[in-house]
Design an enzyme around this catalytic site. Structure first.
Site, PDB file in Angstrom:
ATOM      1  N   ASP A   1     111.364  27.879 -30.091  1.00  0.00           N
ATOM      2  CA  ASP A   1     112.528  27.073 -30.453  1.00  0.00           C
ATOM      3  C   ASP A   1     112.841  27.429 -31.908  1.00  0.00           C
ATOM      4  OD1 ASP A   1     114.343  25.126 -31.240  1.00  0.00           O
ATOM      5  OD2 ASP A   1     113.373  23.523 -30.096  1.00  0.00           O
ATOM      6  N   HIS A   2     113.926  28.180 -32.105  1.00  0.00           N
ATOM      7  CA  HIS A   2     114.208  28.747 -33.428  1.00  0.00           C
ATOM      8  C   HIS A   2     114.569  27.669 -34.457  1.00  0.00           C
ATOM      9  CE1 HIS A   2     114.456  32.040 -36.024  1.00  0.00           C
ATOM     10  NE2 HIS A   2     115.328  32.803 -35.398  1.00  0.00           N
ATOM     11  N   ARG A   3     114.843  26.457 -34.000  1.00  0.00           N
ATOM     12  CA  ARG A   3     115.075  25.366 -34.934  1.00  0.00           C
ATOM     13  C   ARG A   3     113.787  24.963 -35.647  1.00  0.00           C
ATOM     14  NH1 ARG A   3     117.330  21.053 -30.779  1.00  0.00           N
ATOM     15  NH2 ARG A   3     115.438  21.844 -29.773  1.00  0.00           N
TER      16      ARG A   3
END
Length: 423
Positions: free
Chosen positions: A393-395
């Site tokens: 999850d690149h967040r």
């Protein structure tokens, strides 16, 4: 006396269940505890037994119907001393129902105490709260940005269903269209067809995948791993493991390396609670692994995997895989994962980009191990090589941390003695 048996409360937060299969038909004679119906909820599939003896007089809902808790499922005529008037039929779950859990749904984020994500969704209108809808339907509306008050309820007593919400996608100015959203399908004519209902476990898998794919910005990094030393170590202890009744595959070694790597990269062993605005990072590793079964994809969980040795991991892997395939796995064994491993290596493909198991922030993909020529110290040699992917999850996890994590995995598996020292 007729007895109206209602769908019982099947667990905390469960508002409705989907009828998968009736085990009886109208006119059948049943005894107390005879299996009546198989029902799937957001948390488990349960086989509900009859609370009394009698004859099936009426079945109120067909397979595939989604029924709210407390609604009548079946009418049983006659019966013994346990018969109760319909008006007094309890909506609570009987002990037998709680004990008959057969298996839980995949992608086990549904049972985690984390609210559903709501990215891109506009704030619902104030009067949405008064709309009759189950929590799972409200969750879907938040994910799609749909105002529930705009939906035409097609369910009992005007209840808004998930299909009602999906029907608004593309018509509501708030809605964010998703791939495959309830658009009409043109079916080719003049050829043989096999039609399979899209429901039950397969639909639960699909809903979970959509929720993850359209709520998380996925980022995947792929690395090539030298598994030669692991292969040598596995062959050394394979016979000892067999004497303990354990099959020692490559996967326990990869699990052990992952556990060790997470000590250096704890941000990957986490879940995101979007409604609370919290990233929850865990000390213990509750390790899910994707399991391909005749019923569909499942994710059994090895709880406290960081506290187990290689033989224990291999034993749990074999036991849970068997239980998942024969349907005896429990709900607890399918929930609570903090990171997941998926493997398609035995089937084929170089590598893939897996979808993260919501609400986790990372999934490790492992693929087939094969002999390949590589350059070692200036010489071309044949080594046991494997592609490995990490999808994040690149967040929550940046690309640099993904690369550092994969370097750690490469080091640990390249020299398993180091792995065993750190794990």
């Amino acid at each position: 006396m007729a007895f109206e048996f209602k769908l019982p409360d099947l667990g905390e937060g469960v508002a409705e269940g989907e009828i998968i299969e009736w085990k009886v038909a109208v006119g059948d004679t049943v005894e107390e505890d005879t299996a009546l119906v198989e029902v799937m909820t957001d948390k488990a599939t349960v086989e509900i037994p009859s609370p009394q003896a009698g004859t099936i007089k009426e079945i109120r809902h067909e397979a595939g119907a989604v029924v709210p808790v407390g609604e009548v499922l079946v009418v049983i005529e006659g019966g013994g001393e346990s018969a109760t008037p319909a008006a007094a039929a309890p909506a609570e779950a009987t002990p037998q129902v709680q004990a008959e859990v057969k298996l839980a749904p995949p992608a086990s984020g549904a049972s985690a105490p984390v609210a559903a994500p709501a990215p891109r969704a506009a704030a619902p209108a104030a009067n949405s709260a008064s709309v009759l809808a189950a929590p799972a339907t409200r969750k879907l509306a938040r994910e799609l940005g749909v105002d529930l008050s705009a939906a035409q309820g097609s369910g009992p007593r005007g209840r808004v269903t998930k299909d009602d919400v999906r029907a608004l996608v593309g018509t509501s100015p708030q809605a964010t269209p998703t791939a495959g959203a309830s658009a009409p399908v043109t079916r080719p004519e003049g050829s043989r067809q096999t039609i399979t209902p899209y429901r039950g476990l397969r639909k639960k898998i699909g809903d979970q995948m959509v929720a993850s794919a359209f709520s998380k910005p996925h980022f995947t990094l792929v690395e090539e791993i030298d598994m030669t030393a692991v292969n040598d170590l596995r062959k050394t202890y394979k016979e000892t493991a067999a004497e303990r009744g354990v099959k020692l595959t490559f996967l326990p070694f990869i699990m052990k390396a992952l556990i060790a790597a997470l000590k250096h990269h704890p941000a990957l062993n986490a879940i995101l609670d979007e409604q609370a605005g919290e990233i929850i990072t865990y000390d213990d590793v509750h390790l899910g692994f994707a399991l391909d079964t005749d019923r569909g994809l499942m994710v059994p969980v090895i709880h406290d995997a960081n506290r187990k040795n290689m033989y224990e991991l291999a034993g749990d892997l074999g036991r849970l895989s068997g239980a998942g395939r024969d349907g005896s796995i429990s709900r607890e064994e399918m929930s609570g994962s903090t990171i997941t491993i998926t493997s398609a290596g035995s089937i084929g493909g170089l590598f893939a980009t897996p979808i993260i198991n919501h609400p986790e922030v990372a999934i490790l993909g492992i693929y087939r191990i094969e002999d390949r020529p590589v350059v070692v110290a200036g010489d071309v040699v044949v080594r046991k090589m494997m592609y490995m992917s990490i999808t994040l999850d690149h967040r929550i996890v940046d690309g640099g941390e993904a690369a550092r994590f994969m370097n750690t995995m490469k080091r640990l598996l390249g020299d398993p003695r180091t792995m065993l020292m750190e794990a």
